[in-house]
Design an enzyme around this catalytic site. Structure first.
Site, PDB file in Angstrom:
ATOM      1  N   ALA A 269       0.860  -1.188   0.000  1.00 52.89           N
ATOM      2  CA  ALA A 269       0.000   0.000   0.000  1.00 52.89           C
ATOM      3  C   ALA A 269       0.888   1.228   0.000  1.00 52.89           C
ATOM      4  O   ALA A 269       2.103   1.137   0.191  1.00 52.89           O
ATOM      5  CB  ALA A 269      -0.932  -0.001   1.211  1.00 52.89           C
ATOM      6  N   GLU A 271       0.950   5.500   1.318  1.00 52.32           N
ATOM      7  CA  GLU A 271       0.324   6.432   2.251  1.00 52.32           C
ATOM      8  C   GLU A 271       0.087   7.817   1.690  1.00 52.32           C
ATOM      9  O   GLU A 271       0.065   8.803   2.443  1.00 52.32           O
ATOM     10  CB  GLU A 271       1.199   6.545   3.508  1.00 52.32           C
ATOM     11  CG  GLU A 271       2.539   7.251   3.305  1.00 52.32           C
ATOM     12  CD  GLU A 271       3.701   6.338   2.987  1.00 52.32           C
ATOM     13  OE1 GLU A 271       4.859   6.747   3.165  1.00 52.32           O
ATOM     14  OE2 GLU A 271       3.442   5.194   2.552  1.00 52.32           O
ATOM     15  N   HIS A 304      -1.094   0.865   9.355  1.00 50.09           N
ATOM     16  CA  HIS A 304       0.240   1.353   9.008  1.00 50.09           C
ATOM     17  C   HIS A 304       0.166   2.569   8.082  1.00 50.09           C
ATOM     18  O   HIS A 304       0.801   3.597   8.344  1.00 50.09           O
ATOM     19  CB  HIS A 304       1.033   0.232   8.330  1.00 50.09           C
ATOM     20  CG  HIS A 304       2.414   0.615   7.921  1.00 50.09           C
ATOM     21  ND1 HIS A 304       3.513   0.384   8.708  1.00 50.09           N
ATOM     22  CD2 HIS A 304       2.888   1.220   6.799  1.00 50.09           C
ATOM     23  CE1 HIS A 304       4.601   0.836   8.100  1.00 50.09           C
ATOM     24  NE2 HIS A 304       4.238   1.348   6.926  1.00 50.09           N
ATOM     25  N   GLU A 305      -0.614   2.448   7.021  1.00 46.15           N
ATOM     26  CA  GLU A 305      -0.683   3.555   6.057  1.00 46.15           C
ATOM     27  C   GLU A 305      -1.364   4.771   6.674  1.00 46.15           C
ATOM     28  O   GLU A 305      -0.956   5.911   6.414  1.00 46.15           O
ATOM     29  CB  GLU A 305      -1.407   3.110   4.785  1.00 46.15           C
ATOM     30  CG  GLU A 305      -0.795   1.910   4.095  1.00 46.15           C
ATOM     31  CD  GLU A 305       0.691   2.036   3.822  1.00 46.15           C
ATOM     32  OE1 GLU A 305       1.161   3.162   3.545  1.00 46.15           O
ATOM     33  OE2 GLU A 305       1.401   1.017   3.898  1.00 46.15           O
TER      34      GLU A 305
END
Length: 884
Positions: A269, A271, A304-305
């Site tokens: 992914a 961010e 996390h992102e």
């Protein structure tokens, strides 16, 4: 694609850019084969830079239409334009000026998936690390922070949804059935965080109210018809936002937050500010198509992102050498989130297992590098386990050394002091040094020195004086480019376990600075003396894995079995059993290499039985505890002349022995792990499913007919993907019946033929079938009509699964596995160099193999080296592996 050897970039040569870009206006006129991108840059000459200094902007495969300076079109003699560079020879002498640039790019043919590309008919971007230069000429480096306004124009039928960074400010219709949307991001950011998405997408939306009462519109965009599969991702996002406010005091700062799932993506992914783009694997889930592990990964990666909004976006990294500043810190934060959402001991074990499998292996081979490296040729090659997982462990050590209150104080200071800046590791550490009034110079060496430190422990007990002496010695072996290592600050938690299972408390401790049970190793050797110890204890060292080190300590099998049953630290209780198992696996593999059978150890099997049957322990913990170390971990423990076939046989043999012993409590475990409620991917249910499926795995390895029959029933009747996929894997990889395997493969394929993510699982399992025929299976998979070399998920499901997850197949004595992978890398490198380079890292352990395999690997690597058209990505990894 860059095919040169790559210019070496060095940390010591960092200098501020000659020109800073404070704002950029972009216009995208989207077309599959000829997208026009127009940019207006507000440029300012940096302090100390002479007027008229040439302005150089980065590019990558760009086609320039024209360039203007302060509104006037430049003559051809005023600049030089190549696909990789735009140089303006004599910019205006004024401090500030504007540049307008128009280029044409082709998203349809962009198979590198960097910059603007197409995925299943949708337009999307990936700009980290250096992808923005594939969109337009720019000072494409992380310390150039600008505000962005983006106008996106597209055909209304092809792309009814137009998304960008920041907040939406305007939209409307255009002639020719086209429309537009304008997005503005008020927060200065580096170009790697830029993003747009355009396409025909379905979505789900929710509102989130921040701690200060601000309403944020949340959106998760997916392929139409899959909206229901986005619900868990949305739930994970909302929990992440709430947790970050409560634990770190970080509140979201825009009016909208959008997530988009795409099928073709190099990473997990990205961010991008306000517009996270995800590999669909980490968004889409429902009980019939996603496993418990899939759900856990979605939860962690969504978090996390999102957490990057502060640790990565609001505060970014000054240069790519500081990559761990955003990634290691954010991995630590997502690990803490997952621990709070699930079981902290279980998550700690899983995090350390992942670290050892990937990062310790990296540290032990030719690709070892510091958490903050000193140089690179291709930055994409440094998105590694060292930067991410080891980087997270350094933050965790910092939190351990400082304690929770001071660590929180340091984080708060970091957010206040560096918000809106591009920071360095030194900036980060200074916040904690100031908050705790502590010198962290020695600790900072963890960021600059490559390799995994080892701690050698030995002890003696004096019955008369009631004193225990513990000697601890730290060592860090030389690595490429670092022959001389300096002593580190290593925090080690130590417990002294008495015969009753409780910790003994010393009346006095000398020889090392300590805070309770936490000892600060700062010298080469420490002799720690514990006074007032009434009987010789069993040592429990490096509790909760307080430092990412290899521990060398002699403990008898009796002591290990005792710790596995009694250690009050959940991690070290797990570790004791794993250490015991590793001793048996190493000796078993060596025995098989000599043509002898592995020996049976009844004490070990009794320990496995006791842990499996301990209903006071969570099912997930029991499952992890009696899962044996992986074949790669055993190879690393052996260290040299490794024979993957012997390791494979030794591990299967020990699994079978555990299965034979645990049959005594089969009925108890079967009843305990029964799940009658509606499917939930929570810690309790997923733990029960994990233990039950492990029970069946070891039962099949022990040739228990009941386990084989139950596996067939489970495959046919499972109501969730966790159980069905576990049964499928077991039948294909472990069942003796070839017909059962073939029938399961055919059934699974036709059941999920139209679901790419589940079909990836189908490919993965077959690529991991062990033995000398593995390469033949993989070749057939690569010829399959559903295999696509342009799709990273499908490539990983076959080639990565084979190269990293099938030690006996990839390392076949004939060398066939090496030749297959090298041939595939040559083809893949022309399409997607980034993915090709990552697969090549599977050769990093070739130096530890026995002579024939090592020779075959080197021959294959040198054959690849003869190719004159390799990308910089592949060349760098190849050179380092061969040199190592």
């Amino acid at each position: 694609m860059r095919t040169d050897n790559g210019q070496i970039v060095r940390l010591k040569n960092y200098k501020v850019a000659d020109y800073i870009i404070s704002h950029i206006d972009l216009v995208f006129k989207l077309d599959a084969n000829a997208t026009i991108v127009r940019t207006v840059l507000e440029v300012e000459r940096s302090r100390g830079v002479k007027a008229r200094t040439p302005l150089c902007l980065d590019g990558d495969e760009l086609s320039l239409n024209w360039v203007k300076m302060d509104g006037d079109k430049l003559e051809a003699s005023a600049f030089r334009a190549t696909p990789q560079l735009l140089e303006i020879f004599s910019p205006p002498s004024s401090k500030k000026f504007s540049i307008e640039i128009e280029v044409t790019i082709n998203p349809e043919t962009n198979t590198q998936l960097m910059g603007l590309f197409r995925s299943n008919g949708k337009y999307c971007t990936q700009c980290e690390a250096e992808g923005f230069r594939r969109i337009s000429y720019f000072t494409d480096r992380p310390d150039v922070l600008a505000t962005y306004t983006t106008r996106i124009e597209a055909d209304r039928n092809e792309a009814p949804v137009l998304l960008g960074n920041g907040n939406p400010i305007k939209k409307g219709k255009l002639a020719g059935n086209r429309h537009f949307a304008v997005w503005h991001d008020p927060h200065p950011k580096p170009s790697y965080l830029f993003a747009i998405v355009a396409g025909d997408l379905g979505a789900i939306h929710k509102k989130f109210n921040t701690a200060s009462g601000k309403s944020v519109r949340l959106g998760v965009y997916v392929e139409k018809g899959r909206e229901d599969q986005a619900k868990y991702a949305m739930d994970a996002l909302i929990r992440s936002m709430k947790w970050d406010e409560e634990v770190f005091g970080c509140e979201y700062d825009l009016d909208v937050f959008n997530i988009v799932a795409v099928s073709d993506f190099n990473m997990g992914a990205m961010e991008n500010k306000g517009l996270n783009i995800f590999n669909s694997k980490y968004v889409l889930a429902d009980p019939t198509t996603a496993t418990d592990a899939d759900y856990a990964n979605i939860e962690a990666i969504i978090a996390h992102e999102y957490f990057h909004n502060w640790t990565g976006n609001r505060i970014t990294c000054r240069d790519w050498f500081q990559l761990c500043l955003k990634e290691g810190l954010t991995v630590y934060r997502d690990q803490e989130f997952s621990s709070d959402m699930r079981s902290r001991p279980v998550m700690r074990i899983e995090d350390v297992r992942r670290l050892r499998i990937s990062q310790f292996t990296e540290d032990a081979g030719p690709l070892a590098h510091a958490v903050r490296p000193e140089s690179y040729r291709e930055i994409n090659n440094f998105y590694t386990a060292t930067v991410y997982e080891k980087g997270a462990e350094l933050v965790r050590m910092l939190a351990t050394i400082l304690g929770p209150k001071t660590f929180k104080k340091g984080m708060d200071l970091y957010f206040r002091r560096h918000d809106g800046e591009a920071a360095t590791i030194e900036d980060f550490l200074k916040c904690f040094a100031d908050a705790g009034k502590i010198n962290l110079d020695q600790f900072a060496l963890w960021y600059s020195q490559a390799g995994t430190p080892s701690i050698i422990a030995s002890s003696s007990y004096d019955e008369k004086s009631k004193k225990l002496s513990l000697e601890l010695e730290q060592n860090l072996a030389p690595t490429a480019g670092q022959t001389q290592k300096r002593l580190m600050h290593i925090p080690v938690r130590i417990g002294l376990v008495a015969k009753d299972g409780n910790d003994q408390v010393a009346s006095r401790i000398t020889g090392c600075r300590h805070d309770g049970d936490l000892f600060h190793l700062v010298k080469r050797k420490h002799k720690i003396v514990f006074a007032g110890i009434n009987s010789r204890p069993t040592l429990s060292v490096n509790r909760n894995f307080s430092a990412p080190v290899n521990l060398e300590i002699h403990q008898t099998n009796t002591e290990l079995a005792f710790l596995a049953a009694n250690d009050g630290d959940p991690f070290n209780r797990w570790q004791a059993f794993q250490t015991y198992a590793m001793k048996l696996l190493v000796s078993g593999a060596r025995a098989l290499g000599r043509g002898k059978a592995p020996r049976t150890d009844g004490k070990f099997l009794d320990a496995a039985l006791a842990i499996a049957g301990d209903s006071d322990l969570p099912a997930a913990y029991r499952s992890l505890a009696i899962t044996l170390p992986g074949e790669g971990e055993v190879g690393r423990a052996i260290g040299h002349s490794v024979d993957p076939d012997s390791i494979h046989k030794a591990r299967n043999s020990l699994m079978g022995e555990i299965g034979d012993r645990i049959v005594q409590i089969w009925s108890q475990l079967w009843e305990e792990t029964q799940v009658l409620d509606e499917y939930l991917p929570d810690a309790d249910q997923s733990g029960k499913r994990a233990l039950r499926n492990l029970l069946l795995d070891i039962g099949v390895m022990a040739n228990h007919k009941l386990s084989e029959e139950e596996s067939m029933r489970q495959f046919a009747g499972a109501t969730n993907m966790s159980d069905r996929f576990a049964a499928f894997s077991r039948i294909v990889l472990r069942h003796k019946s070839r017909k059962s395997s073939e029938d399961a493969i055919a059934s699974f394929y036709y059941d999920y033929i139209d679901n790419p993510l589940v079909l990836d699982k189908w490919f993965t399992v077959q690529a991991m079938i062990p033995g000398p025929g593995a390469a033949r299976v993989v070749r057939a998979l690569m010829r399959h009509e559903k295999f696509n070399l342009k799709n990273p998920n499908r490539v990983r499901s076959v080639l990565s699964s084979f190269a990293f997850g099938n030690p006996t197949g990839f390392n076949a004595r004939s060398g066939e596995g090496y030749r297959l992978v090298i041939k595939a890398i040559v083809s893949l490198d022309k399409i997607n160099p980034q993915i090709a380079a990552r697969i090549l890292t599977a050769f990093r352990t070739h130096g530890s193999l026995e002579q024939q395999r090592r020779k075959s690997a080197i021959t294959a690597l040198k054959k690849l080296q003869e190719n004159p058209e390799l990308s910089t990505d592949v060349n760098e990894i190849l050179d380092r592996i061969i040199a190592g």
